[in-house]
Design a protein around this motif. Structure first.
Motif, mmCIF file in Angstrom:
data_model
loop_
_atom_site.group_PDB
_atom_site.id
_atom_site.type_symbol
_atom_site.label_atom_id
_atom_site.label_comp_id
_atom_site.label_asym_id
_atom_site.label_seq_id
_atom_site.Cartn_x
_atom_site.Cartn_y
_atom_site.Cartn_z
ATOM 1 N N HIS A 1 36.157 41.859 37.195
ATOM 2 C CA HIS A 1 37.548 41.399 37.350
ATOM 3 C C HIS A 1 38.229 41.204 36.003
ATOM 4 N N ARG B 1 41.877 43.319 40.609
ATOM 5 C CA ARG B 1 41.047 43.127 41.800
ATOM 6 C C ARG B 1 41.854 43.185 43.085
ATOM 7 N N HIS C 1 32.164 36.380 35.180
ATOM 8 C CA HIS C 1 33.381 36.087 35.955
ATOM 9 C C HIS C 1 33.985 34.788 35.423
ATOM 10 N N ASP D 1 40.153 37.827 36.516
ATOM 11 C CA ASP D 1 39.410 36.664 36.038
ATOM 12 C C ASP D 1 39.884 36.366 34.620
#
Ligand SMILES: [Zn+2]
Length: 280
Positions: free
Chosen positions: A39, A90, A160, A65
């Protein structure tokens, strides 16, 4: 039908828009470290019109993220790790979901409806899946195959980040260590982290837990292959700026290196059924 103006086509990508993912090899072919950052980016191809949401929304944690790529890059540098990172949001497709997941192409994210994903056609889903998801994971798979053939047993580190407040709950953890069935790596890693930083608040499968059917990168590339692995979530307010991303990458790297130094080499666990996880 979704609005035509959100329809993805690889032909409509601009010359300035990147490939779906970026791979950085290690300088040391014997390095065991294999870092993923699913992400990493909130980019959307221009012709997809930001999926119908505002840039302010896309800059929130729902689009990507926050800070994770900076940590992943710095960590890769310190460990001399391979790194693969997604180059798009994402919200187009989630690289850490199987295609069957209801949140693979989310219709809403943290209360925000995503117009481009509501009533999406099968054709559009397929186009996005092939371009953004399939090639990314096939590349990871082939890369891991090659390393194992060469006698390197990769340790997969999935980076993440998580939002500090979610649904009015202030999350207390600095980082979370996520795993499912294989605890070989998480237990020594937690110890090494706490040895160095006794004030660290580590979430144990918090703020999320990995679940085989709903997550993808670790279950498929780590768990199903029997490779040592860990998913690390870092709280976003700690890694908003590059200086802090570096600090956290160093905290993580020093503990990760000690895990390798202080333990027997991690082998491949062979008692898993790989068939159901091979990417087709
Ligand atoms: Zn993530």
């Amino acid at each position: 039908m979704a609005d035509k103006s959100f329809t993805f086509s690889a032909e409509n990508l601009l010359d300035t828009e990147p490939e779906p993912f970026t791979k950085l090899d290690s300088l040391n072919s014997r390095s065991v470290w294999f870092v993923t950052c699913d992400h990493a980016s909130n980019l959307v191809p221009k012709h997809m019109n930001n999926l119908g949401i505002t840039s302010t929304e896309m800059n929130r944690h729902i689009g990507w993220d926050i800070g994770a790529l900076g940590v992943a890059k710095e960590l890769s540098k310190i460990l001399d790790a391979r790194l693969i990172s997604g180059n798009y949001s994402r919200l187009i497709v989630d690289l850490n979901r199987p295609t069957s997941s209801p949140t693979f192409i989310p219709k809403t994210a943290d209360g925000t409806p995503i117009p481009a994903n509501i009533n999406i056609s099968e054709k559009e889903k397929k186009e996005r899946t092939i371009f953004f998801h399939k090639e990314y994971h096939l590349n990871i798979e082939k890369w891991l195959d090659r390393l194992i053939l060469e006698g390197v047993i990769p340790v997969i580190i999935a980076i993440h980040s998580f939002t500090p407040v979610f649904q009015n709950f202030r999350r207390p953890w600095h980082i979370g260590l996520l795993y499912e069935h294989d605890q070989r790596f998480v237990l020594p890693l937690r110890n090494e982290l706490l040895l160095r930083n006794s004030n660290l608040i580590i979430g144990d499968n918090q703020p999320y837990a990995i679940r085989g059917p709903s997550d993808f990168t670790i279950p498929v590339h780590g768990q199903a292959r029997g490779l040592p692995h860990i998913e690390i979530e870092v709280r976003q307010d700690l890694i908003e700026i590059p200086e802090n991303q570096k600090i956290w990458a160093h905290i993580l790297a020093s503990a990760l290196l000690s895990v390798i130094e202080n333990n027997q080499p991690f082998g491949i666990i062979n008692n898993v059924d790989r068939k159901s996880h091979i990417i087709s």
